[in-house]
Enzyme design. Structure first.
Site, PDB file in Angstrom:
ATOM      1  N   CYS A  34      -7.225   2.387  12.603  1.00 56.73           N
ATOM      2  CA  CYS A  34      -7.432   3.608  11.811  1.00 56.73           C
ATOM      3  C   CYS A  34      -7.092   3.448  10.335  1.00 56.73           C
ATOM      4  O   CYS A  34      -7.984   3.506   9.491  1.00 56.73           O
ATOM      5  CB  CYS A  34      -6.630   4.757  12.404  1.00 56.73           C
ATOM      6  SG  CYS A  34      -7.276   5.259  13.994  1.00 56.73           S
ATOM      7  N   LEU A  52       8.733   5.134   6.120  1.00 60.89           N
ATOM      8  CA  LEU A  52       9.295   4.354   5.013  1.00 60.89           C
ATOM      9  C   LEU A  52       9.901   3.061   5.547  1.00 60.89           C
ATOM     10  O   LEU A  52      10.846   2.545   4.976  1.00 60.89           O
ATOM     11  CB  LEU A  52      10.365   5.162   4.271  1.00 60.89           C
ATOM     12  CG  LEU A  52       9.892   6.181   3.241  1.00 60.89           C
ATOM     13  CD1 LEU A  52      11.091   6.776   2.500  1.00 60.89           C
ATOM     14  CD2 LEU A  52       8.912   5.573   2.227  1.00 60.89           C
ATOM     15  N   GLU A  71      -1.493   6.048  18.459  1.00 59.42           N
ATOM     16  CA  GLU A  71      -1.427   5.210  19.645  1.00 59.42           C
ATOM     17  C   GLU A  71       0.036   5.111  20.062  1.00 59.42           C
ATOM     18  O   GLU A  71       0.934   5.109  19.228  1.00 59.42           O
ATOM     19  CB  GLU A  71      -2.034   3.838  19.360  1.00 59.42           C
ATOM     20  CG  GLU A  71      -3.502   3.991  19.044  1.00 59.42           C
ATOM     21  CD  GLU A  71      -4.264   2.676  18.974  1.00 59.42           C
ATOM     22  OE1 GLU A  71      -3.759   1.659  19.459  1.00 59.42           O
ATOM     23  OE2 GLU A  71      -5.376   2.713  18.435  1.00 59.42           O
TER      24      GLU A  71
HETATM   25  C1  UDX Z   1      -2.592   6.537  12.652  1.00 53.55           C
HETATM   26  C2  UDX Z   1      -2.109   7.933  12.255  1.00 53.55           C
HETATM   27  O1  UDX Z   1      -0.672   7.954  12.298  1.00 53.55           O
HETATM   28  C3  UDX Z   1      -2.685   8.976  13.199  1.00 53.55           C
HETATM   29  O2  UDX Z   1      -2.286  10.282  12.794  1.00 53.55           O
HETATM   30  C4  UDX Z   1      -4.185   8.860  13.167  1.00 53.55           C
HETATM   31  O3  UDX Z   1      -4.771   9.790  14.080  1.00 53.55           O
HETATM   32  C5  UDX Z   1      -4.645   7.453  13.518  1.00 53.55           C
HETATM   33  O4  UDX Z   1      -4.010   6.517  12.651  1.00 53.55           O
HETATM   34  P1  UDX Z   1      -1.929   4.760  14.537  1.00 53.55           P
HETATM   35  O5  UDX Z   1      -3.018   3.884  14.002  1.00 53.55           O
HETATM   36  O6  UDX Z   1      -1.798   4.925  16.015  1.00 53.55           O
HETATM   37  O7  UDX Z   1      -2.077   6.246  13.945  1.00 53.55           O
HETATM   38  O8  UDX Z   1      -0.561   4.143  14.020  1.00 53.55           O
HETATM   39  P2  UDX Z   1       0.668   4.584  13.099  1.00 53.55           P
HETATM   40  O9  UDX Z   1       1.812   4.950  13.941  1.00 53.55           O
HETATM   41  O10 UDX Z   1       0.249   5.516  12.042  1.00 53.55           O
HETATM   42  O11 UDX Z   1       1.003   3.165  12.443  1.00 53.55           O
HETATM   43  C6  UDX Z   1       0.043   2.492  11.649  1.00 53.55           C
HETATM   44  C7  UDX Z   1       0.549   1.163  11.171  1.00 53.55           C
HETATM   45  O12 UDX Z   1       1.549   1.363  10.173  1.00 53.55           O
HETATM   46  C8  UDX Z   1       1.194   0.266  12.218  1.00 53.55           C
HETATM   47  O13 UDX Z   1       0.720  -1.057  12.019  1.00 53.55           O
HETATM   48  C9  UDX Z   1       2.678   0.383  11.948  1.00 53.55           C
HETATM   49  O14 UDX Z   1       3.364  -0.773  12.333  1.00 53.55           O
HETATM   50  C10 UDX Z   1       2.671   0.553  10.429  1.00 53.55           C
HETATM   51  N1  UDX Z   1       3.879   1.261   9.909  1.00 53.55           N
HETATM   52  C11 UDX Z   1       4.145   2.534  10.293  1.00 53.55           C
HETATM   53  C12 UDX Z   1       4.704   0.613   8.990  1.00 53.55           C
HETATM   54  O15 UDX Z   1       4.462  -0.543   8.603  1.00 53.55           O
HETATM   55  N2  UDX Z   1       5.798   1.281   8.487  1.00 53.55           N
HETATM   56  C13 UDX Z   1       6.097   2.555   8.863  1.00 53.55           C
HETATM   57  O16 UDX Z   1       7.094   3.080   8.361  1.00 53.55           O
HETATM   58  C14 UDX Z   1       5.256   3.206   9.793  1.00 53.55           C
END
Ligand code: UDX
Length: 454
Positions: free
Chosen positions: A279, A269, A168
């Protein structure tokens, strides 16, 4: 709503196909418009009549940077239409199934009701030589079961599994320029699925995008394995944050230092409030549930810990807020900056920010939430929370300000000017995203998960 036009002669689209996209939620709507952008004639089938009408009129029912422009461009090209009626999919060479697979209520497993309903109604219009392509995230084994249904009803048609990895906030970019293509196909069969998918993705294939052609089970697992890895990486650094708090070490510097190792990498990280959204949380749970059904639950017990570490971050954030508010939340005014599960999205599904906001409120704090895009969703689904439009309104007279979703506009706040509206200059950086020195220099007490106190 359906429009059609002559495409075969279009100079930009020598490989043009007629394509249907079943289910026009987040994934399906972006996929449909992107396929039209690639030159195909696309019909999006969406049972929610209002949603189908909105999309056909170029109105996007969610916030996604760049998507509205893409949708309008595709509609204007005459190559994209939407319909609530499955009959509109008749005659398409490729039918993408893009419906949701939410977590089942009260269970870990995925709810396949929509996938099953969509496939069964698609079978009524499916013709010989056509290809059904699953994109939804499903438990391993689903594709083989659906392929058997296709073979039984339309022996000359076939099924492939082609998982989607879009994030997203980057959905358009990730769909038009994915970092890999994965095709799960059956051996032999009446349709050359790989050749047909190569035609669908001709421009992407021509960009030398890596492609993995494999069996159904591997293709299904690629998606859940990738999401499990990402979730594990986030929980790993958040577990390190817990240790940093216990030892006085600093998780941000730790992440920078280990991230310089190419084998580890710095992405994903970022320690903080952890992962949420539609997801990662549900996918790791569905993966565990499926492993249990297959008698392989031990292989994924670590994911339970990944989930636990993630949920503990939310509790810790509430504790930290209590600590800085002189050990009592009762009657304290708390400003919450951010409600979406991540920036550049209005999605509040399993949002860590809202989880924390609700806990604070339940424990007696007076909470004001703001977000640049997600407030309409918050007002609809969390009516007990007080929503305001700007960070300044949220922070008026606040005893503490919590940054819970790292929107650019919050990272760019001027801490000196912003400090004028609060009662006490205390900021809790739930995403390790603020310029700590600047906030401290402006007289704020800065606290964050896994960071040393000043
Ligand atoms: C994820 C996958 O990245 C994607 O490939 C898949 O198709 C769907 O699920 P999305 O849910 O859009 O995508 O978000 P993403 O960017 O992966 O972040 C997920 C969550 O992790 C968020 O709440 C974000 O804030 C958190 N996050 C991400 C962290 O807490 N730390 C990080 O370093 C990265």
């Amino acid at each position: 709503m359906a429009q059609s036009n002559e495409l075969a002669e279009s100079p930009q689209a020598p490989e043009a196909l007629k394509i249907s996209v079943i289910g026009c939620g987040y994934l399906g709507a972006v996929h449909a418009a992107s396929m039209a952008e690639l030159g195909h004639e696309v019909v999006g089938v969406e049972v929610d009549v209002e949603k189908a009408e909105a999309l056909a009129a170029g109105r996007v029912p969610f916030f996604e940077p760049g998507f509205e422009e893409l949708l309008r461009r595709s509609l204007a090209s005459g190559r994209l239409s939407f319909s609530p009626d499955m009959k509109a999919a008749t005659g398409a060479a490729v039918h993408f199934v893009c419906v949701g697979t939410p977590q089942r209520r009260g269970e870990y497993a995925a709810d396949l009701t929509y996938v099953e309903a969509a496939t069964s109604s698609l079978l009524d219009v499916l013709g010989p030589g056509e290809l059904v392509v699953g994109k939804s995230t499903v438990p391993v084994g689903t594709a083989a079961r659906l392929a058997a249904l296709v073979a039984e009803r339309v022996p000359e048609a076939a099924l492939a599994w082609n998982p989607e990895f879009l994030r997203e906030g980057f959905a358009v970019q990730d769909t038009l320029h994915p970092d890999r293509l994965v095709y799960g196909v059956a051996d032999g069969g009446p349709v050359d699925a790989e050749a047909l998918l190569d035609r669908v993705y001709a421009r992407i294939v021509a960009d030398d995008t890596p492609k993995v052609v494999t069996d159904y089970a591997t293709a299904e697992m690629v998606k859940t394995a990738a999401n499990s890895f990402l979730a594990t990486k986030i929980s790993f650094i958040n577990a390190m944050a817990e240790l940093c708090e216990a030892t006085g070490a600093d998780v941000k510097q730790l992440a920078d230092a280990i991230g310089h190792d190419d084998r580890i990498g710095r992405k994903f990280l970022n320690a903080g409030l952890g992962f949420g959204g539609g997801c990662l949380p549900k996918d790791i749970r569905a993966f565990m549930a499926r492993a249990g059904e297959l008698g392989a639950d031990q292989a994924l017990t670590f994911l339970r810990e990944v989930d636990n570490i993630n949920m503990r971050r939310r509790i810790r954030m509430v504790e930290l807020a209590r600590q800085v508010c002189d050990d009592s939340l009762l009657g304290k005014r708390i400003a919450v900056l951010g409600a979406a599960f991540k920036p550049d999205s209005d999605d509040i599904r399993d949002s860590p920010a809202l989880n924390v906001a609700a806990q604070l409120q339940l424990q007696g704090a007076s909470v004001r939430v703001t977000d640049p895009q997600a407030l309409p969703n918050v007002r609809r689904q969390w009516s007990q929370l007080d929503c305001v439009d700007t960070p300044e309104e949220a922070a008026e007279g606040a005893d503490a300000v919590l940054l819970l979703t790292e929107w650019r506009q919050y990272k760019e706040l001027d801490p000196a000017a912003f400090g004028a509206v609060v009662r006490t200059r205390r900021v809790l950086d739930g995403r390790n995203a603020l310029d700590r020195e600047a906030w401290e220099a402006a007289g704020w007490t800065y606290r964050a998960l896994g960071r040393r106190n000043a």
